[in-house]
Design a protein around this motif. Structure first.
Motif, short mmCIF file in Angstrom:
data_model
loop_
_atom_site.label_atom_id
_atom_site.label_comp_id
_atom_site.label_asym_id
_atom_site.label_seq_id
_atom_site.Cartn_x
_atom_site.Cartn_y
_atom_site.Cartn_z
N ALA A 10 35.66 37.22 71.63
CA ALA A 10 35.30 36.48 70.38
C ALA A 10 33.71 37.08 69.98
O ALA A 10 33.65 37.07 68.97
N SER A 11 32.92 37.37 70.75
CA SER A 11 31.75 37.92 70.57
C SER A 11 31.88 39.25 69.77
O SER A 11 31.09 39.46 68.90
N LEU A 12 32.59 40.30 70.51
CA LEU A 12 32.96 41.31 69.71
C LEU A 12 33.37 41.36 68.23
O LEU A 12 33.02 41.98 67.39
N ILE A 13 34.45 40.39 68.11
CA ILE A 13 35.17 40.09 66.89
C ILE A 13 34.06 39.68 65.82
O ILE A 13 34.05 40.13 64.71
N CYS A 14 32.95 38.72 66.11
CA CYS A 14 32.04 38.31 65.64
C CYS A 14 31.05 39.40 65.31
O CYS A 14 30.86 39.53 63.97
N GLN A 15 30.70 40.15 66.01
CA GLN A 15 29.91 41.51 65.73
C GLN A 15 30.55 42.40 64.61
O GLN A 15 30.18 42.98 63.54
N TRP A 16 31.93 42.55 65.00
CA TRP A 16 32.88 43.37 63.91
C TRP A 16 32.75 42.99 62.54
O TRP A 16 32.34 43.62 61.35
N ARG A 17 33.02 41.53 62.59
CA ARG A 17 32.99 40.99 61.27
C ARG A 17 31.57 40.82 60.59
O ARG A 17 31.60 41.25 59.38
N ASN A 18 30.43 40.95 61.26
CA ASN A 18 29.12 40.75 60.36
C ASN A 18 28.89 42.34 60.19
O ASN A 18 28.51 42.53 58.99
N LYS A 19 29.33 43.11 60.97
CA LYS A 19 29.34 44.71 60.33
C LYS A 19 29.90 45.08 59.05
O LYS A 19 29.42 45.71 58.08
N ILE A 20 30.95 44.75 58.91
CA ILE A 20 32.17 44.58 57.75
C ILE A 20 31.15 43.98 56.60
O ILE A 20 31.27 44.56 55.48
N GLU A 21 30.57 42.65 56.85
CA GLU A 21 30.13 41.96 55.83
C GLU A 21 28.91 42.96 55.25
O GLU A 21 28.82 43.00 53.87
N VAL A 22 28.09 43.59 56.13
CA VAL A 22 27.00 44.30 55.57
C VAL A 22 27.66 45.60 54.91
O VAL A 22 26.97 45.85 53.77
N ALA A 23 28.74 46.13 55.22
CA ALA A 23 29.20 47.46 54.60
C ALA A 23 29.75 46.88 53.31
O ALA A 23 29.47 47.56 52.22
N ASN A 24 30.17 45.78 53.05
CA ASN A 24 30.61 45.21 51.96
C ASN A 24 29.53 44.85 50.71
O ASN A 24 29.52 45.21 49.76
N ARG A 25 28.32 44.54 51.49
CA ARG A 25 27.47 44.12 50.47
C ARG A 25 26.65 45.14 50.11
O ARG A 25 25.99 45.40 48.75
N ASN A 26 26.77 46.37 50.66
CA ASN A 26 26.05 47.71 50.41
C ASN A 26 26.81 48.93 49.89
O ASN A 26 26.27 49.94 49.22
N ASN A 27 28.25 48.98 49.81
CA ASN A 27 28.63 50.11 49.60
C ASN A 27 30.10 49.65 48.88
O ASN A 27 31.21 49.62 49.44
N ILE A 28 30.06 49.30 47.61
CA ILE A 28 31.17 49.14 46.83
C ILE A 28 31.58 50.23 45.84
O ILE A 28 30.55 50.54 45.14
N PHE A 29 32.58 50.66 45.83
CA PHE A 29 33.18 51.87 44.93
C PHE A 29 33.61 50.97 43.71
O PHE A 29 34.36 50.20 43.83
N CYS A 30 33.11 51.46 42.81
CA CYS A 30 33.17 50.81 41.36
C CYS A 30 34.00 51.70 40.32
O CYS A 30 33.52 53.03 40.42
N HIS A 31 35.11 51.38 39.65
CA HIS A 31 35.85 52.16 38.81
C HIS A 31 35.90 51.21 37.44
O HIS A 31 36.64 50.54 37.45
N CYS A 32 35.30 52.06 36.44
CA CYS A 32 35.47 51.09 34.81
C CYS A 32 36.88 51.46 34.59
O CYS A 32 37.26 52.75 34.17
N ARG A 33 37.49 50.36 33.97
CA ARG A 33 38.79 50.50 33.51
C ARG A 33 39.02 50.83 32.17
O ARG A 33 39.72 51.44 31.57
N SER A 34 37.49 50.87 31.44
CA SER A 34 37.54 51.18 30.05
C SER A 34 37.17 52.60 29.71
O SER A 34 38.03 52.95 28.76
N CYS A 35 36.41 52.98 30.48
CA CYS A 35 36.04 54.57 30.11
C CYS A 35 36.28 55.50 31.46
O CYS A 35 36.09 56.61 31.17
#
Length: 67
Positions: A10-35
């Motif tokens: 449970a502790s390892l799963i919690c640590q893994w989820r926290n790392k994914i949350e940090v990655a989500n906050r800082n590394n988002i690939f964006c693609h503009c559908r308009s241009c």
């Protein structure tokens, strides 16, 4: 003994989820559908810097393979 392993898992799963949350906050690939402009951002509601469109597809960068 299994209670100790269960707590450890449970502790390892919690640590893994926290790392994914940090990655989500800082590394988002964006693609503009308009241009078609693409960039990496840390904001989930940023408009396209090329055309100011809000029609942006966002994908967490951790979902891309490293190779």
């Amino acid at each position: 003994m299994s209670e100790i392993n269960s707590k450890k898992d449970a502790s390892l799963i919690c640590q893994w989820r926290n790392k994914i949350e940090v990655a989500n906050r800082n590394n988002i690939f964006c693609h503009c559908r308009s241009c078609g402009y693409e960039w990496v951002n840390s904001s989930v509601d940023a408009a396209c810097s090329s055309c100011s469109s809000k029609d942006v597809e966002r994908i967490s960068c951790w979902q891309f393979p490293d190779d």
